[in-house]
Every structure is written in C-alpha cells, then in structure tokens.
Design a protein around this motif. Sequence first.
Motif, PDB file in Angstrom:
ATOM      1  N   UNK A 299       0.836  -1.202   0.000  1.00 59.03           N
ATOM      2  CA  UNK A 299       0.000   0.000   0.000  1.00 59.03           C
ATOM      3  C   UNK A 299       0.870   1.250   0.000  1.00 59.03           C
ATOM      4  N   UNK A 300       0.247   2.387  -0.290  1.00 55.14           N
ATOM      5  CA  UNK A 300       0.952   3.663  -0.283  1.00 55.14           C
ATOM      6  C   UNK A 300       1.230   4.074   1.162  1.00 55.14           C
ATOM      7  N   UNK A 301       2.389   4.657   1.404  1.00 57.02           N
ATOM      8  CA  UNK A 301       2.728   5.150   2.745  1.00 57.02           C
ATOM      9  C   UNK A 301       3.940   4.442   3.293  1.00 57.02           C
ATOM     10  N   UNK A 302       5.079   5.146   3.324  1.00 60.91           N
ATOM     11  CA  UNK A 302       6.344   4.535   3.754  1.00 60.91           C
ATOM     12  C   UNK A 302       6.526   3.237   2.964  1.00 60.91           C
ATOM     13  N   UNK A 303       6.674   2.092   3.659  1.00 64.61           N
ATOM     14  CA  UNK A 303       6.695   0.821   2.934  1.00 64.61           C
ATOM     15  C   UNK A 303       5.828  -0.154   3.716  1.00 64.61           C
TER      16      UNK A 303
END
Length: 372
Positions: A161-165
């Motif tokens: 998913x999107x957001x940092x890793x």
Amino acid sequence: MSYESPNDERRTVGLSAIVTYLRSTGWRESGTYSRAIVWTTIVEESEVELLVPATSELRDYAERVADIVRTLAFVEERPEHEILRDLRSTRVDVYEIRTVPDTPSGTIPLSEGLRAVRGVHDILLAAATAAASPDRPSVLPSQKPLAAKAVIDQLRLGQTSVGSYVLRVESPLADASLKPAVSARDVLLLLHQAASAARDAAAETYGDNFIEFEERIGDGVSANLCDALVAIGGQRQSMFELSFSWAAASPTEADTPLVRFDSRAISTLKRAAKHLRMLPVTEAVVVIGRITHLERPRPTDKLGKVQLAGTIQGKDQRREEDRIVMRLNPQQYSLAVATHGDGRNVRVTGALRHTGRQYEISRIDQFEVLAD
C-alpha cells in the motif's frame, strides 16, 4: 502473461460483496430506483446516495461498479484502486506492517526488506505455534505443529500500500463447512495479543530486568516472537506499526488497535529475546490445591486463566504457594469454574516455571477434579 483490464476487475466484484462492504461501513438501504437499489450514508451532515444494480447481468455492470467505486473513494477519501481491492476482499482478513525506513516513501533498502519479510513470516509462525498448542514456552520448539504450518500455507502476501513501505498479508476466510484445529483468524487474533503484550513489556522494562516479558509468556510472548519483531525493524531498528482489519463478511468483536514499536522497544526486544532463551528449563510437578481466581478468556485467546493456591510437589521438594497460575482449554476451564463454586481441590500435573513473582504451569499434562 495475462492482463486484467479495468472492466474485468470490476466485473469480478460480486453484488454480495458490494452489499457486505456497504453494510460494514455504515451504509443503509433506503429504497429502489429503476433497476437499482438506493443506498445512503451521511457525510458531513449531508446525505450521499449510491445506486447498486439489482443484478450483475446488466450489460453495463462494470460501469455501474466503477460509479460505486468513485463514490466510495470520494466518501472515504481513499484512492479508487484501494476501494476496488477492498470490494474484492470482503472475505479476507488483512494484517499490515507499516515500516518507516529512512528512504523515499514507498521504498525500503533491499537488505532491510528481506529481513522484514522474514520477520513477518516468523512472527506469524510464532503466533500459529502458540495458537496450535496450550503450551506457552519461552522458546518455541524447532519442530512446529502441523496445524501451525497449515495456517501459514494458506496466507498470502498482497500488493503493498501507499505510505512509507507497507507489507500486506492476506488471510482468506475458511469455508464455513471446514473446522480446522486452528484457523487463520485464531492466529491473527493471538498475534495481536502477543505483539501487544511484547510492546507493553518493552515499555515497562528498564535495565536488565526482564520480568515483564517472563510474566507475559502465557500471552504468547516468546524469544521467537521477539526475534521476529526485531527483524521487522531491521538493522537500523526503524519504527514500524502492525495493524489488523477483519473481513467485512465476518467481523469480530475483538478490539485490535494498532500496535507500534519504536527504536527503544526494538532494542529492548532484542535483549529480551536473549534473556528468554536463557531461562532455566521448567520442572515436572504435581500441584494439588483449590482455585482462587478465574479470568474469562480474551477474545484473542481460547485459553482461560486460572489461579490456585496449594502444594507443589516436584522432584525432592514440596512447598506451599498461594499464587500458581495456569491456562486451561475450554473444557478444563469449565471444570475449573464448577470446582471454584463448590470448593473442591484439583490435581494438575505438568511443567512449572517461576517468573520471580509467581509460579506458572506452562504445560498441563493432566487436569482433574478431586472428590470431596
């Protein structure tokens, strides 16, 4: 190589999945319009309507699903691809690990990524092993139960998913007709319990006194679990979070808030894992006494916690203790409840460990109620 077009993706979203998702997110049926069902919800004190086709046989069904996805994306303020993914996953439990490495968002150093994936696998295996057995040792056996391996084999790594890793583990719900010894849902619930217990123990630990970890072994904390959590943080001990979301088709009443580990917690976990591996081997004992306290099992653990006062009889020793803790399976727990009511003694044989504050029977070989 196959390619799935957007229309193909939307056609794989069944009407039952759409209805399940809408109900689970607060939408309500409010009428009909032509060949569609009208669903409504309130957003910022305004009513939003959604038209759901009455049948998936419509020629423009994919376009209707696209309209639904766009509306949900607007209401939930999320990307359309995430909404579509969730609509296709109403029978899937999801466990996500959000790492925060010091690299651009959406990336992670290759070596750290490898450690994180291995840590995710190992923490799930540790939880599955604990869920498959009433034993709660400080170090898990190298030979894992077949029931634990069966659960791991059915889990899958989803799209990040999107957001940092973010690593995403998907756990499809089992067929209702199947009754496995341990379900993947059981494992994820126990994982949340054990990870939360490890986080709390780390927060309450200072210096080299790891008694907080010892007392949470019964909650699923083990050297293996601590090592796996450390691996997720990587060599840089980067902060990470564990989150759990449950299949809309089968929600759970268990409270499973996000579990966060910072660099201090990770460092403490690393030292705690070494300590747990060095604990002395438990001894075989017979305990005879009366039950003094019962705790209802947590939703995340099928074992009931019981405390008794009585005599510990081991090899060349006999002593009286007023706080001996054990965890019983549902059948044993029912016996314990009945015994607590009539005051009879119980006899328990198994392995005993001492945490420094209390004695705990970590493996129960026999549990029986004595006659008056």
